[in-house]
Design a protein around this motif. Structure first.
Motif, mmCIF file in Angstrom:
data_model
loop_
_atom_site.group_PDB
_atom_site.id
_atom_site.type_symbol
_atom_site.label_atom_id
_atom_site.label_comp_id
_atom_site.label_asym_id
_atom_site.label_seq_id
_atom_site.Cartn_x
_atom_site.Cartn_y
_atom_site.Cartn_z
ATOM 1 N N VAL A 1 47.004 37.347 48.232
ATOM 2 C CA VAL A 1 46.662 38.529 47.451
ATOM 3 C C VAL A 1 45.481 38.135 46.579
ATOM 4 N N ARG A 2 44.485 38.998 46.499
ATOM 5 C CA ARG A 2 43.326 38.716 45.657
ATOM 6 C C ARG A 2 43.194 39.801 44.598
ATOM 7 N N GLY A 3 42.640 39.420 43.447
ATOM 8 C CA GLY A 3 42.505 40.438 42.417
ATOM 9 C C GLY A 3 41.755 39.981 41.192
ATOM 10 N N GLU B 1 33.007 35.703 44.832
ATOM 11 C CA GLU B 1 33.514 37.066 44.762
ATOM 12 C C GLU B 1 33.967 37.474 43.362
ATOM 13 N N GLY B 2 34.142 36.496 42.495
ATOM 14 C CA GLY B 2 34.640 36.803 41.157
ATOM 15 C C GLY B 2 36.078 37.270 41.174
ATOM 16 N N LEU B 3 36.879 36.721 42.101
ATOM 17 C CA LEU B 3 38.270 37.122 42.252
ATOM 18 C C LEU B 3 39.190 35.913 42.185
ATOM 19 N N MET B 4 40.431 36.148 41.795
ATOM 20 C CA MET B 4 41.467 35.130 41.861
ATOM 21 C C MET B 4 42.274 35.361 43.126
ATOM 22 N N GLN B 5 42.551 34.276 43.857
ATOM 23 C CA GLN B 5 43.395 34.407 45.042
ATOM 24 C C GLN B 5 44.731 33.730 44.788
#
Length: 636
Positions: free
Chosen positions: A196-198, A184-188
């Motif tokens: 929270v992901r972003g 997803e190319g996201l940090m969780q």
């Protein structure tokens, strides 16, 4: 590791001239039997080709670069090697990677060093190996060049952005679990329903409508004007002819910027005449993505300094003055030479922890120098300061000055009033004014734009002034503490599908509305529903912890998985061990103060909870499930 060469150790990767050999390198993303965190593990041995120098000789050489190593004691060459790898692994950037361990065996040593990016720490190990061999052979090694290569490797990783790294480091300090979602190319941040992901300072809780709105600078400017906030007069144009007409109407100087853009790319301030406007318009057009229409804002240029006001969760937390890159003359050097010298300063390493970026030379800089009657070949008189740009773009070499303590309360209210209109975790408000200490109501104050994904490192590590811990403000928006970012986790060393389902049913009787994720070697379940089992075991664990509805995780970690992959997560609220191996006993290492540990060895049961230990023997025919199911209530 022995202090002399041994013919029993077979060379694996060493060259014929090497004293040391490194082999069996393995990277663990999470806790493993060597360290309670992600680590690179490798074996180090002495070869049979020649004797190493005395440890003191290696200490003398490496301590020239790392003086703190000179005062420590080392049991072996391997001990010094491990310590050096750990220190180099910080990449002269102060990275928080300081944990390491060593296990001495008869003919070799197993070394583990904390890691974040596997490729970078692997390259660090090979560099230190080359360094030690160079010391042995009395050869020079170009340390500065090598460390820059390592820094670039880390900077290009998903962890290498200043904002991402600052949040990661703060999460580590607060014990907030964090992992990267590669697909997803996201940090969780956090597990299950606590997550929270972003990306950087944009999070899944943010309104994508509000975020998109802030990128439409023309609409956003009109919205701020309807609220009665000070925005520069101007208009949207789609051609150079229109731009020239608007500039004539509002009067020079003007500022020119693309509607869609970031980091000040394509922005030109203080445009004084039509000739400069043509150049500024062309720069703005070049900055527009190919799939976007040509839409340019031409507005009145306000005199003053460039400031960023930062709000987190609708509250003002920091302010920074941003100044363009500059150089100071010395009566001898050209501007180009001064820039090169400035870029060599430690503060301009251009890493995730450096206060300033490298000064970038481009057409905009050369044009601005030309306006001042200068060029890159000009020699400046001593102590003369020359600004290299009109725009205070930090990514192009500008520098930041903390201004948080000097902000007038009217300006704080202004920032908060704007932020309250957006469902955004972070909002950056860029303004031009002579001083933030004066109220915006007194005039000469203009809101230039607002940003939904503002960088935060300028506040955390300004070139001048005090640090503001913005990452903590952001993470505390979501989590009161590290424990609030977690869901309960029960870890087994071995459990069958039947026992897993019995455990799920037991918990659902107490919490029928819960969503429980469970994984063992033979299956993955969400409540009683079986899911697809991924061949990479830790992918199953990640997929469950990624589930935003998950209330509790049950996972099996046997010796094979622990040796092959390590664990995905740190910390269990309950550990259940059935005749554990020495490796599986590591599961009892990574627990919390209030965790429950249940260990069965043959028919002997040991239960540890809150410092109390209870031992007893299973009754004839008494199932082990009865023991640990009774204890589950202690963690729920």
């Amino acid at each position: 590791m022995v202090q002399s060469a041994s013919t029993d150790v077979v060379r694996v990767n060493a060259r014929a001239t090497d004293v040391f050999d490194i082999f069996n390198l393995k990277h663990y993303e999470g806790p493993n039997r060597y360290l309670e965190t992600g680590a690179l593990v490798f074996d180090l041995a002495l070869t049979e080709y020649q004797e190493p120098l005395a440890i003191e000789d290696y200490i003398a050489a490496v301590s020239d670069r790392y003086p703190q190593l000179r005062t420590e004691q080392y049991q072996s060459h391997a001990h010094l090697f491990a310590r050096t790898v750990s220190e180099v692994g910080k990449l002269d950037m102060g990275l928080h990677l300081s944990r390491w361990s060593i296990e001495h065996h008869l003919e070799y040593a197993s070394i583990a060093v904390q890691s974040l990016h596997g490729k970078t720490v692997r390259a660090v190990v090979y560099f230190v190996w080359d360094w030690f061999e160079a010391i042995t052979q009395n050869r020079e090694i170009i340390y500065d060049e090598q460390i820059r290569v390592l820094q670039d490797k880390f900077r290009q990783s998903v962890y290498g952005g200043p904002t991402v790294y600052a949040l990661l480091r703060t999460a580590d300090q607060k014990r907030i679990p964090t992992f990267y979602l590669w697909d997803e190319g996201l940090m969780q941040y956090g597990y299950g329903r606590k997550q929270v992901r972003g990306v950087a300072t944009t999070f899944d809780s943010d309104s994508h409508l509000d975020s998109d709105f802030t990128t439409r600078k023309d609409d956003c400017k009109a919205f701020l004007a309807t609220l009665g906030f000070p925005v520069p007069s101007g208009d949207l144009v789609t051609s150079l002819k229109e731009a020239l007409a608007v500039a004539t109407d509002i009067g020079y100087p003007v500022a020119v910027k693309p509607v869609v853009g970031h980091k000040g790319i394509g922005v030109t301030a203080d445009v004084q005449n039509s000739e400069e406007l043509r150049s500024a318009y062309n720069r703005a057009v070049k900055a527009i993505p190919e799939d976007q229409p040509v839409r340019i804002i031409v507005e009145k240029s306000i005199s003053g300094s460039d400031f960023r006001l930062l709000c987190v969760n609708g509250r003002f937390v920091a302010a920074t003055e941003r100044r363009p890159a500059s150089v100071v003359g010395d009566d001898e050097s050209t501007i180009a030479e001064l820039i090169e010298r400035e870029n060599c300063k430690p503060a301009r390493l251009d890493t995730p922890t450096s206060a300033m970026s490298k000064i970038q030379c481009d057409e905009a800089m050369e044009l601005y120098l030309e306006e001042q009657g200068l060029s890159l070949d000009s020699v400046l008189e001593k102590d003369r300061t020359v600004y290299l740009r009109k725009v205070a773009n930090l990514s192009a070499g500008g520098f930041s000055i903390d201004a948080t303590r000097n902000v007038h309360h009217d300006n704080i209210i202004l920032a908060q009033d704007i932020a309250q209109h957006f469902r955004l975790t972070c909002l950056g408000i860029d303004v031009i004014t002579c001083s933030l200490a004066e109220s915006w109501k007194s005039g000469n104050f203009g809101i230039i734009e607002i940003n939904a994904a503002p960088g935060i490192f300028m506040h955390l590590n300004p070139a001048v002034g005090e640090s503001v811990d913005v990452p903590s403000h952001i993470l505390e928006t979501f989590f009161d503490s590290g424990s609030h970012a977690r869901i309960p986790i029960i870890t087994f060393n071995r459990v069958s599908v039947g026992e897993l389902q019995e455990t799920i049913d037991h918990i659902l009787l107490q919490h029928p509305d819960w969503t429980i994720g469970a994984v063992c070697q033979d299956g993955v379940f969400v409540n009683r529903s079986q899911k697809v089992l991924n061949k990479v075991y830790n992918n199953n664990v990640q997929n469950l912890l990624r589930n935003p509805k998950l209330d509790l995780l049950i996972a099996e970690y046997n010796e094979d998985v622990l040796e092959k992959e390590g664990m995905f997560y740190y910390g269990s609220n309950m550990v259940v061990l059935n005749d554990p191996t020495e490796t599986e006993m590591m599961l009892t290492r990574d627990v919390f103060e209030d965790s429950t540990i249940v260990v069965k060895e043959r028919d002997n049961i040991s239960i540890r909870r809150r410092g109390l230990i209870e031992d007893y023997t299973l009754g004839v025919g008494e199932p082990f499930t009865r023991v640990y199911l009774k204890e589950i209530g202690t963690i729920l």
